[in-house]
Structures are given as C-alpha cells and as structure tokens.
Write an enzyme that holds these catalytic residues in place. Structure first.
Site, PDB file in Angstrom:
ATOM      1  CG  ASN A 107       2.202  -7.032 -14.156  1.00  0.00           C
ATOM      2  OD1 ASN A 107       2.363  -6.337 -13.166  1.00  0.00           O
ATOM      3  ND2 ASN A 107       2.532  -8.310 -14.175  1.00  0.00           N
TER       4      ASN A 107
ATOM      5  CG  PHE B 256      12.429  -9.830 -12.617  1.00  0.00           C
ATOM      6  CD1 PHE B 256      13.550  -9.011 -12.570  1.00  0.00           C
ATOM      7  CD2 PHE B 256      12.608 -11.164 -12.949  1.00  0.00           C
ATOM      8  CE1 PHE B 256      14.808  -9.512 -12.841  1.00  0.00           C
ATOM      9  CE2 PHE B 256      13.861 -11.676 -13.220  1.00  0.00           C
ATOM     10  CZ  PHE B 256      14.967 -10.847 -13.169  1.00  0.00           C
TER      11      PHE B 256
ATOM     12  CG  ASP C  83       1.878 -20.823 -14.080  1.00  0.00           C
ATOM     13  OD1 ASP C  83       3.092 -21.113 -13.996  1.00  0.00           O
ATOM     14  OD2 ASP C  83       1.286 -20.787 -15.168  1.00  0.00           O
TER      15      ASP C  83
ATOM     16  CE1 TYR D 272       9.673 -17.347 -15.002  1.00  0.00           C
ATOM     17  CE2 TYR D 272       9.531 -16.612 -12.732  1.00  0.00           C
ATOM     18  CZ  TYR D 272      10.077 -16.504 -13.995  1.00  0.00           C
ATOM     19  OH  TYR D 272      11.029 -15.550 -14.252  1.00  0.00           O
TER      20      TYR D 272
ATOM     21  CB  SER E  61      -0.955   0.001   1.186  1.00  0.00           C
ATOM     22  OG  SER E  61      -0.243  -0.049   2.398  1.00  0.00           O
TER      23      SER E  61
END
Length: 144
Positions: A76, A93, A82, A85, A64
């Site tokens: 993004n 990152f 998931d 990876y 926050s």
C-alpha cells in the site's frame, strides 16, 4: 511526552523502544517467519497493537534497507493507522509484495513508524492567481 499503551501479540519479538536523539521513527519487527516466492503477497504480522493518543495517527513505512535486504515492497506504499484501530485484536501488519524469493524471519526489522497529529481542518479558497513566481515545468527544478 506522549504515552502509548501497547499490546504485544508475540513474546518472540523484541520490545519497542524510542531512542532519543537517533531518529524519531521506531522500528517494527516481523512477528512470524514468512517465506515468499517472487510475486506473492502476504500480510506480515508485526506483533503489536497500540492505543494512540486522541488526534494522532501512525505512519508506517518500510525501512530504507527493507527492499535491499528482503526483496519486498510495502503493497500500500504508505501505511496509516488511526487512533480508532485500538482493540484487543487490532494487530498491526505489513502488507508485503515479494519481488524475489525471500524469507523474513521473526525479529527482522522490516518497517518503521512515527506518530503525527491529524491534519487540521482546512478550507479551500478558489483563486485565479497564486502569489509565488511561476517557475514553469514541474518538481523542484521547474524544468520539463
């Protein structure tokens, strides 16, 4: 209790810890000092990679205070990692977009994550009517 295997890509960052009773989100830290000018983008390394349990994914969001303290936005908007990876080079990152000149230092807490089960398989059933009362408008108030 779920066990998550973690690989650290940096010896400079503090080790992750889950503080029971405080929050079910875990803070992630910058693993490299990054200087950004207003409008610049950078992938800030978080210094960790993990083997998530089968059927789970990690949701990564800014803390926050990230915008206020560092003047960066998560490019993004919402990160999703998931369980596939999980290789030896699959470091996490934070995609940062600077809204002002800023410097992020090693160990600065810039984002947080939690793990969640994958959404169950669903089927959509088309209908002409829905069972709830029509409030009109949009959002929780039902006003336009």
């Amino acid at each position: 209790m779920k066990v998550i295997r973690i690989k650290y890509f940096s010896e400079e960052i503090e080790k992750l810890s889950f503080i029971a009773g405080k929050s079910d989100w875990v803070d992630l830290r910058a693993a490299k000092e990054v200087a950004l000018k207003k409008g610049e983008f950078a992938l800030i390394p978080l210094g960790v990679g993990m083997e998530l349990p089968n059927g789970y994914e990690a949701h990564v969001i800014p803390r926050s205070s990230t915008y206020k303290n560092f003047g960066i936005l998560q490019a993004n908007s919402y990160g999703l990692v998931d369980e596939s990876y999980c290789g030896d080079h699959d470091e996490w990152f934070f995609p940062a977009l600077a809204v002002r000149d800023t410097v992020i230092h090693v160990n600065d807490r810039i984002c947080q994550f939690r793990i969640m089960k994958h959404q169950p398989e669903i089927v959509f059933e088309e209908t002409d009517t829905l069972s709830a009362e029509d409030r009109g408008g949009f959002g929780s108030t039902g006003r336009q």
